[in-house]
Design a protein around this motif. Structure first.
Motif, short mmCIF file in Angstrom:
data_model
loop_
_atom_site.label_atom_id
_atom_site.label_comp_id
_atom_site.label_asym_id
_atom_site.label_seq_id
_atom_site.Cartn_x
_atom_site.Cartn_y
_atom_site.Cartn_z
N ALA A 128 -0.67 4.05 9.45
CA ALA A 128 -0.41 2.90 9.31
C ALA A 128 1.52 2.67 9.61
O ALA A 128 1.97 1.51 10.14
CB ALA A 128 0.60 2.24 7.70
N THR A 129 1.66 3.82 10.85
CA THR A 129 2.82 4.26 10.93
C THR A 129 2.72 4.90 12.26
O THR A 129 4.04 5.01 13.03
CB THR A 129 4.45 5.11 10.21
OG1 THR A 129 3.69 6.73 10.20
CG2 THR A 129 4.59 5.66 8.73
N SER B 292 5.66 9.40 1.39
CA SER B 292 6.87 10.26 2.53
C SER B 292 7.96 9.37 3.30
O SER B 292 8.07 9.72 4.47
CB SER B 292 6.21 11.59 2.75
OG SER B 292 5.66 11.36 3.72
N THR C 132 -0.38 11.13 4.10
CA THR C 132 -1.81 10.85 3.98
C THR C 132 -2.42 9.82 5.61
O THR C 132 -1.20 9.62 6.24
CB THR C 132 -1.75 9.59 3.19
OG1 THR C 132 -1.75 8.60 3.35
CG2 THR C 132 -1.35 10.23 1.30
N ALA D 53 6.82 2.28 2.04
CA ALA D 53 6.67 2.18 0.87
C ALA D 53 6.56 1.55 -1.17
O ALA D 53 6.20 1.72 -1.73
CB ALA D 53 5.38 3.90 0.22
N ALA E 21 0.42 -1.33 -0.08
CA ALA E 21 -0.12 -0.07 0.19
C ALA E 21 0.71 1.32 -0.09
O ALA E 21 1.60 1.37 0.46
CB ALA E 21 -0.85 -0.04 1.08
N SER F 184 1.75 9.25 0.15
CA SER F 184 2.70 9.68 -0.47
C SER F 184 4.20 9.21 -0.83
O SER F 184 4.92 10.16 -1.03
CB SER F 184 2.35 11.54 0.11
OG SER F 184 1.20 11.60 0.11
C1 LIG Z 1 10.36 16.17 5.59
C2 LIG Z 1 9.83 15.19 6.23
C3 LIG Z 1 9.27 15.45 7.62
C4 LIG Z 1 8.30 14.67 8.14
N1 LIG Z 1 7.73 14.21 9.73
C5 LIG Z 1 7.28 13.47 10.15
C6 LIG Z 1 6.35 13.99 11.94
O1 LIG Z 1 7.43 14.87 12.43
N2 LIG Z 1 6.02 12.95 12.08
C7 LIG Z 1 6.01 11.61 11.38
O2 LIG Z 1 5.58 10.57 12.67
N3 LIG Z 1 6.64 11.34 10.07
C8 LIG Z 1 7.25 11.93 9.94
N4 LIG Z 1 7.96 11.67 8.48
C9 LIG Z 1 7.73 10.13 7.91
C10 LIG Z 1 5.90 10.47 6.97
O3 LIG Z 1 5.36 11.62 6.99
C11 LIG Z 1 5.15 9.70 7.85
O4 LIG Z 1 5.55 8.57 8.12
C12 LIG Z 1 4.17 9.95 6.82
O5 LIG Z 1 2.53 8.50 8.19
C13 LIG Z 1 3.73 8.57 6.06
O6 LIG Z 1 1.96 9.55 5.29
P1 LIG Z 1 2.34 9.21 3.67
O7 LIG Z 1 0.96 8.83 3.13
O8 LIG Z 1 4.06 9.40 2.73
O9 LIG Z 1 2.74 7.48 3.09
P2 LIG Z 1 3.00 6.28 2.40
O10 LIG Z 1 5.02 6.68 3.02
O11 LIG Z 1 3.00 5.85 1.59
O12 LIG Z 1 3.19 4.49 3.44
C14 LIG Z 1 3.85 4.92 5.26
C15 LIG Z 1 3.56 3.33 5.51
O13 LIG Z 1 2.50 2.96 5.17
C16 LIG Z 1 1.70 1.74 4.45
N5 LIG Z 1 0.62 2.58 3.80
C17 LIG Z 1 -0.09 3.50 3.79
N6 LIG Z 1 -0.68 4.13 3.65
C18 LIG Z 1 -1.55 3.01 4.03
C19 LIG Z 1 -3.90 2.12 4.07
N7 LIG Z 1 -4.35 2.95 3.60
N8 LIG Z 1 -3.10 0.98 4.20
C20 LIG Z 1 -2.54 0.38 5.16
N9 LIG Z 1 -1.07 0.77 5.19
C21 LIG Z 1 -0.69 1.93 3.54
C22 LIG Z 1 2.43 1.59 3.59
O14 LIG Z 1 2.83 0.19 2.72
C23 LIG Z 1 4.26 1.95 4.48
O15 LIG Z 1 4.34 0.48 5.01
C24 LIG Z 1 8.21 13.26 7.21
C25 LIG Z 1 8.94 12.93 6.24
C26 LIG Z 1 9.39 14.13 4.89
C27 LIG Z 1 9.39 13.92 4.03
#
Ligand SMILES: Cc1cc2nc3c(=O)[nH]c(=O)nc-3n(C[C@H](O)[C@H](O)[C@H](O)COP(=O)(O)OP(=O)(O)OC[C@H]3O[C@@H](n4cnc5c(N)ncnc54)[C@H](O)[C@@H]3O)c2cc1C
Length: 503
Positions: free
Chosen positions: A101-102, A31, A95, A37, A26, A29
């Protein structure tokens, strides 16, 4: 890559992939920090499922699809005098599905906790393509064989309850069995499961009222132990945020700072929320005295909005400065998420400094002091032939320290692929055994994001680092698109639409 156009696509994709024995990862974004991901097989992009239902002001809650962006949910809540208080710095582009998920968190987690505290219901698609709804306080569905198998594993884990308890304030490592033991709510093991147990297709969140009044403080300390005492004082005073900027951070960002006393080794930035401005001021003045008693060599109080904004901009000054330091240096975040028992904060930061020094690597240390959770950005010279050994050495060293101090290697980013091989180093064997059984119960064919949280035999932490100069080059258009995403932090943009001719 499959881009889901509606939640109904998700069970179809899972069944299709299962019939072909293909893994499914899954993705929101993309990120996340630990490689969760990306994976072999099907990447299931959920970023277009981003609708947000009208905020329910009576119950102070909102329902949304997994691709809804965190800041958009917060904005919808604020239109009604409410807010979504889990505030990762990535809120603009991450998202809610990725955050669930994290078990994501942010600076305000000191006051409001991480994702698990705010999720009240989840709709999930299980590995067999069935759709279930898990709601806090309700019994889980009784007609799912996968749920029944998971509950058997969880109930058996009660006998080993101690194996899942750690004295940390934030934890995104392993599965949330400890949280399930406290709540009995099955959604507590789906939160933080990184797409390895189920795919989330809808989320219901609790919301909080907006703060009536806030004040902020900066305190300088000449040693880590006093700063750690200051963080405890802030926590005990009910601060909602308490951030640490270590000397490594201060050295590199000195140009951005107002003058600090000579010999400053660490700075704390704290925020107080209250019902009225006079109450916020009173509590800030009391905290200022407590910080002084903890050993602060100077404190600055910011009462009005503009002064507070200026203080918090200091916290965000590092990234642009780091990016311009040296072309060859890459900020490689592989030891970026450790959290330790609060009383061990000073010992942890001291060890991080020594480890960076011994690895002859510059780096910055900062983070959520109130939660004893610290981010570390080592700046790695990728032109050095030994960069991989050096980075592996750092990971080894810091994991050993975290384990010795009774901490977690992931406070908020998740284990991903990066930390899966470290799981057994910081969790007792009984916990790891339960994690494996839980994974087998939910995902008997092992097709949901394999190699994330639980390692595959032979997996090592830094197998594939995107900056590795030895990797074959990407097609030019893909390179340009991905660099643009990272440089402009456009993680919420569809990578496909960034490619020329993509749509
Ligand atoms: C500049 C920067 C700053 C950040 N600051 C923070 C912060 O302050 N705090 C923090 O906690 N994190 C931070 N992050 C990390 C990141 O943004 C988080 O982990 C965020 O929750 C990931 O969201 P995403 O949509 O990008 O998920 P993705 O990277 O697309 O996925 C993350 C994980 O979740 C799973 N997943 C995604 N969607 C689903 C779904 N619908 N169902 C089941 N599993 C799913 C994926 O398989 C993957 O394992 C930061 C990242 C960056 C680049």
């Amino acid at each position: 890559v499959v881009v889901a156009a509606s939640a109904d696509d998700v069970p179809l994709v899972l069944r299709w992939a299962r019939n072909r024995n293909l893994a499914v990862t899954a993705r929101g974004s993309g990120s996340s920090m630990a490689g969760g991901a990306v994976g072999a097989g099907v990447i299931l992009d959920l970023s277009r499922l981003r609708s947000i239902e009208p905020v329910d002001t009576a119950s102070q809650s909102v329902c949304c699809e997994p691709g809804a962006l965190r800041d958009e949910i917060d904005a919808a809540a604020r239109a009604h005098g409410l807010r979504f208080p889990v505030d990762p710095s990535s809120g603009r582009f991450c998202t809610i599905g990725g955050m669930v998920a994290t078990n994501a968190a942010g600076a305000h987690s000191l006051g409001f906790g991480a994702m698990h505290a705010w999720v009240t219901a989840l709709e999930c698609v299980l590995a067999d393509g069935s759709v279930i709804v898990l709601r806090r306080g309700d019994e889980p569905p009784s007609d799912s064989p996968l749920v029944a198998a998971a509950l058997r594993v969880l109930n058996a884990a009660r006998a080993n309850g101690e194996a899942f308890r750690r004295n940390v304030r934030k934890d995104s490592s392993g599965y949330g069995v400890g949280r399930w033991l406290e709540s009995g709510d099955l959604l507590d093991v789906i939160v933080a499961s990184e797409g390895t147990l189920a795919i989330v297709t809808a989320v219901e969140l609790r919301l909080a009222p907006v703060a009536q009044a806030t004040t902020s403080l900066l305190a300088a300390f000449s040693d880590l132990d006093s700063a750690s005492d200051g963080a405890r004082a802030a926590r005990e005073a009910g601060a909602v945020v308490c951030e640490l900027l270590d000397s490594t951070f201060l050295e590199l960002t000195a140009q951005a700072f107002p003058p600090l006393p000579a010999g400053t080794s660490a700075v704390l930035l704290a925020a107080i929320e209250a019902e009225s401005e006079s109450e916020a001021r009173k509590r800030a003045l009391a905290l200022q005295l407590d910080l002084g008693a903890a050993g602060a060599t100077a404190t600055t109080l910011a009462l009005v909005h503009a002064a507070q904004r200026e203080l918090w901009e200091l916290r965000h000054s590092a990234s642009p400065i780091l990016a311009k330091l040296d072309e060859r240096l890459r900020s490689v975040q592989v030891i970026e998420d450790g959290a330790v028992p609060p009383e061990a904060l000073a010992a942890y930061v001291r060890d991080l400094r020594t480890a960076l020094e011994q690895a002859e690597t510059r780096g910055v240390i900062f983070g959520h002091a109130g939660d004893a959770h610290v981010h570390v950005n080592p700046l790695v010279d990728m032109s050095r032939s030994d960069w991989r050994d050096s980075l592996n050495g750092l990971i080894e060293r810091i994991t050993a320290t975290v384990a010795r101090l009774g901490g977690t290697v992931s406070g908020e980013h998740g284990d991903g692929r990066l930390r899966a091989p470290l799981l057994a180093r910081t969790w007792p064997a009984a916990a790891v055994q339960t994690f494996r059984e839980l994974k087998d119960a939910f995902d008997p064919d092992g097709l949901l994001n394999p190699g994330v949280i639980l390692p595959i035999a032979g997996q090592s932490p830094i197998e594939a680092v995107k900056y590795d100069p030895a990797l074959p080059p990407l097609p030019a258009a893909a390179r340009v698109a991905l660099d643009q995403v990272a440089d402009r932090r456009e993680y919420a943009a569809s990578r496909l639409s960034l490619l020329e001719g993509g749509s």
